[in-house]
Design a protein around this motif. Structure first.
Motif, PDB file in Angstrom:
ATOM      1  N   GLU A 253      87.777  50.902  -8.460  1.00  0.00           N
ATOM      2  CA  GLU A 253      86.626  50.361  -8.552  1.00  0.00           C
ATOM      3  C   GLU A 253      85.242  51.241  -7.952  1.00  0.00           C
ATOM      4  O   GLU A 253      85.721  51.963  -7.051  1.00  0.00           O
ATOM      5  CB  GLU A 253      86.358  49.102  -7.857  1.00  0.00           C
ATOM      6  CG  GLU A 253      87.547  47.921  -8.385  1.00  0.00           C
ATOM      7  CD  GLU A 253      87.159  46.666  -7.962  1.00  0.00           C
ATOM      8  OE1 GLU A 253      85.877  46.477  -8.038  1.00  0.00           O
ATOM      9  OE2 GLU A 253      87.997  45.828  -7.965  1.00  0.00           O
ATOM     10  N   TRP A 254      84.133  50.931  -8.593  1.00  0.00           N
ATOM     11  CA  TRP A 254      83.048  51.917  -8.007  1.00  0.00           C
ATOM     12  C   TRP A 254      82.695  51.278  -6.562  1.00  0.00           C
ATOM     13  O   TRP A 254      82.268  52.006  -5.691  1.00  0.00           O
ATOM     14  CB  TRP A 254      81.656  51.877  -9.052  1.00  0.00           C
ATOM     15  CG  TRP A 254      80.825  52.395  -8.345  1.00  0.00           C
ATOM     16  CD1 TRP A 254      80.529  53.991  -8.485  1.00  0.00           C
ATOM     17  CD2 TRP A 254      79.549  51.840  -7.905  1.00  0.00           C
ATOM     18  NE1 TRP A 254      79.150  53.956  -7.800  1.00  0.00           N
ATOM     19  CE2 TRP A 254      78.674  52.875  -7.465  1.00  0.00           C
ATOM     20  CE3 TRP A 254      79.151  50.502  -7.622  1.00  0.00           C
ATOM     21  CZ2 TRP A 254      77.545  52.695  -6.957  1.00  0.00           C
ATOM     22  CZ3 TRP A 254      77.966  50.227  -7.061  1.00  0.00           C
ATOM     23  CH2 TRP A 254      77.163  51.395  -6.584  1.00  0.00           C
ATOM     24  N   TYR A 255      82.516  49.811  -6.542  1.00  0.00           N
ATOM     25  CA  TYR A 255      82.334  49.343  -5.495  1.00  0.00           C
ATOM     26  C   TYR A 255      83.650  49.014  -4.648  1.00  0.00           C
ATOM     27  O   TYR A 255      84.347  48.189  -4.825  1.00  0.00           O
ATOM     28  CB  TYR A 255      81.513  48.065  -5.700  1.00  0.00           C
ATOM     29  CG  TYR A 255      81.104  47.556  -4.251  1.00  0.00           C
ATOM     30  CD1 TYR A 255      79.946  47.865  -3.609  1.00  0.00           C
ATOM     31  CD2 TYR A 255      81.810  46.105  -3.546  1.00  0.00           C
ATOM     32  CE1 TYR A 255      79.451  47.579  -2.288  1.00  0.00           C
ATOM     33  CE2 TYR A 255      81.423  45.956  -2.411  1.00  0.00           C
ATOM     34  CZ  TYR A 255      80.332  46.519  -1.650  1.00  0.00           C
ATOM     35  OH  TYR A 255      79.800  45.990  -0.544  1.00  0.00           O
ATOM     36  N   ALA A 256      83.614  49.890  -3.613  1.00  0.00           N
ATOM     37  CA  ALA A 256      85.182  49.850  -2.853  1.00  0.00           C
ATOM     38  C   ALA A 256      84.834  49.292  -1.412  1.00  0.00           C
ATOM     39  O   ALA A 256      85.240  49.876  -0.374  1.00  0.00           O
ATOM     40  CB  ALA A 256      85.722  51.327  -2.746  1.00  0.00           C
ATOM     41  N   GLY A 257      83.840  48.206  -1.317  1.00  0.00           N
ATOM     42  CA  GLY A 257      83.487  47.587  -0.059  1.00  0.00           C
ATOM     43  C   GLY A 257      84.778  47.227   0.780  1.00  0.00           C
ATOM     44  O   GLY A 257      85.761  46.503   0.138  1.00  0.00           O
ATOM     45  N   ILE A 258      84.783  47.258   2.089  1.00  0.00           N
ATOM     46  CA  ILE A 258      85.695  46.720   3.038  1.00  0.00           C
ATOM     47  C   ILE A 258      84.775  46.059   4.117  1.00  0.00           C
ATOM     48  O   ILE A 258      83.762  46.147   4.545  1.00  0.00           O
ATOM     49  CB  ILE A 258      86.815  47.733   3.758  1.00  0.00           C
ATOM     50  CG1 ILE A 258      85.876  49.041   4.185  1.00  0.00           C
ATOM     51  CG2 ILE A 258      87.491  48.073   2.634  1.00  0.00           C
ATOM     52  CD1 ILE A 258      86.603  49.875   4.734  1.00  0.00           C
TER      53      ILE A 258
END
Ligand SMILES: Nc1nc2c(c(=O)[nH]1)N[C@H]1C(S)=C(S)[C@@H](COP(=O)(O)O)O[C@H]1N2
Ligand SMILES: [Mo]
Length: 258
Positions: A253-258
């Protein structure tokens, strides 16, 4: 992949803490046939929930010196063999220049001394790789926001692309060159830095010398190492295979937010 499992767990927590408000909204969604389709798409629901609940400007957790990992392992490229990189490394990166270009009014070419003179930040943070390991390190680097201000982003710039010095996969069309991209919210996040030091020492080659990104609200593969050029763009389609990053072009995924 572990990311989606984590996200589902996170979503459960988010839904539980948001309580009755969300439940009543969900009740309304399930009442309509269209709503059922939305709920069946876990991905769609996760994205929507992220938009609702995540404060993209919040700081990632910072740790103390005692938490620093003694065994932070390097991953992916650890000693690039690309000619240009090897030439720079051989001279101890004395000839290194970071190029900042694309949708900017004032393109820059910065030496490591220039970069060290920019507004800096030091932070002890946890790196989470999708392969399932985490390590904590202390990073020092130039804040990306002030650097972009110096280059004067044009009003149509939407993403910041990091072109790296390593080829991770040999392909005929050059699409195996490592690159990454982030949006302007992450670019201007106070913990987003171009790190030149790790644990109070010059950034070592295995971890991305002479310059690597720390974008602390994102997973490991977004932390571009061996940064040679930063490009401001309005669209990611013309880069690599069009998905905004080396691993994104291979299904992450492009948005790999944590
Ligand atoms: N240029 C470049 N950046 C990269 C990679 C790479 O192979 N090349 N690997 C990524 C991945 S998957 C991870 S987990 C981290 C690893 O950082 P480290 O080597 O400091 O542990 O770098 C990321 N950035
Ligand atoms: Mo990773």
């Amino acid at each position: 992949m572990t990311v989606s499992t984590d996200r589902r767990t996170w979503l459960q927590v988010a839904l539980a803490s948001a309580g009755a408000l969300v439940l009543s909204a969900c009740d309304r969604i399930t009442a309509s046939p269209k709503g059922v389709a939305v709920l069946q798409s876990a991905e769609g629901l996760t994205r929507r929930a992220q938009r609702l609940f995540i404060d993209r400007r919040a700081l990632a957790r910072e740790f103390s010196h005692a938490d620093i990992s003694s065994d932070f392992r390097p991953n992916g490229s650890i000693d690039p063999t690309d000619d240009d990189y090897v030439a720079l490394k051989t001279k101890g990166f004395a000839d290194y220049r970071l190029v900042v270009d694309g949708l900017v009014d004032k393109p820059l070419s910065l030496s490591l001394a220039d970069l060290r003179a920019l507004p800096a930040r030091t932070q002890i943070t946890r790196h989470d790789c999708v392969e399932g390991w985490s390590s904590i390190a202390k990073w020092t680097g130039a804040r990306l926001g002030p650097l972009l201000d110096q280059a004067k982003l044009k009003s149509n710039a939407r993403y910041i692309v990091f072109h790296c010095g390593d080829t991770l996969e040999q392909t005929l069309d050059g699409s195996g060159q490592y690159y990454e991209s982030i949006d302007l919210i992450d670019a201007y996040h106070p913990q987003t830095i171009l790190a030149y030091a790790m644990n109070d020492r010059v950034l070592p080659v295995p971890h991305g010398a002479p310059l690597r990104l720390r974008v602390e609200r994102q997973l490991g593969y977004k932390q571009a190492k061996y940064i040679m050029r930063i490009e401001a763009v309005d669209d990611l389609k013309h880069l690599g295979r069009g998905n905004g990053g080396f691993w994104e072009d291979r299904g992450y995924e492009w948005y790999a937010g944590i």
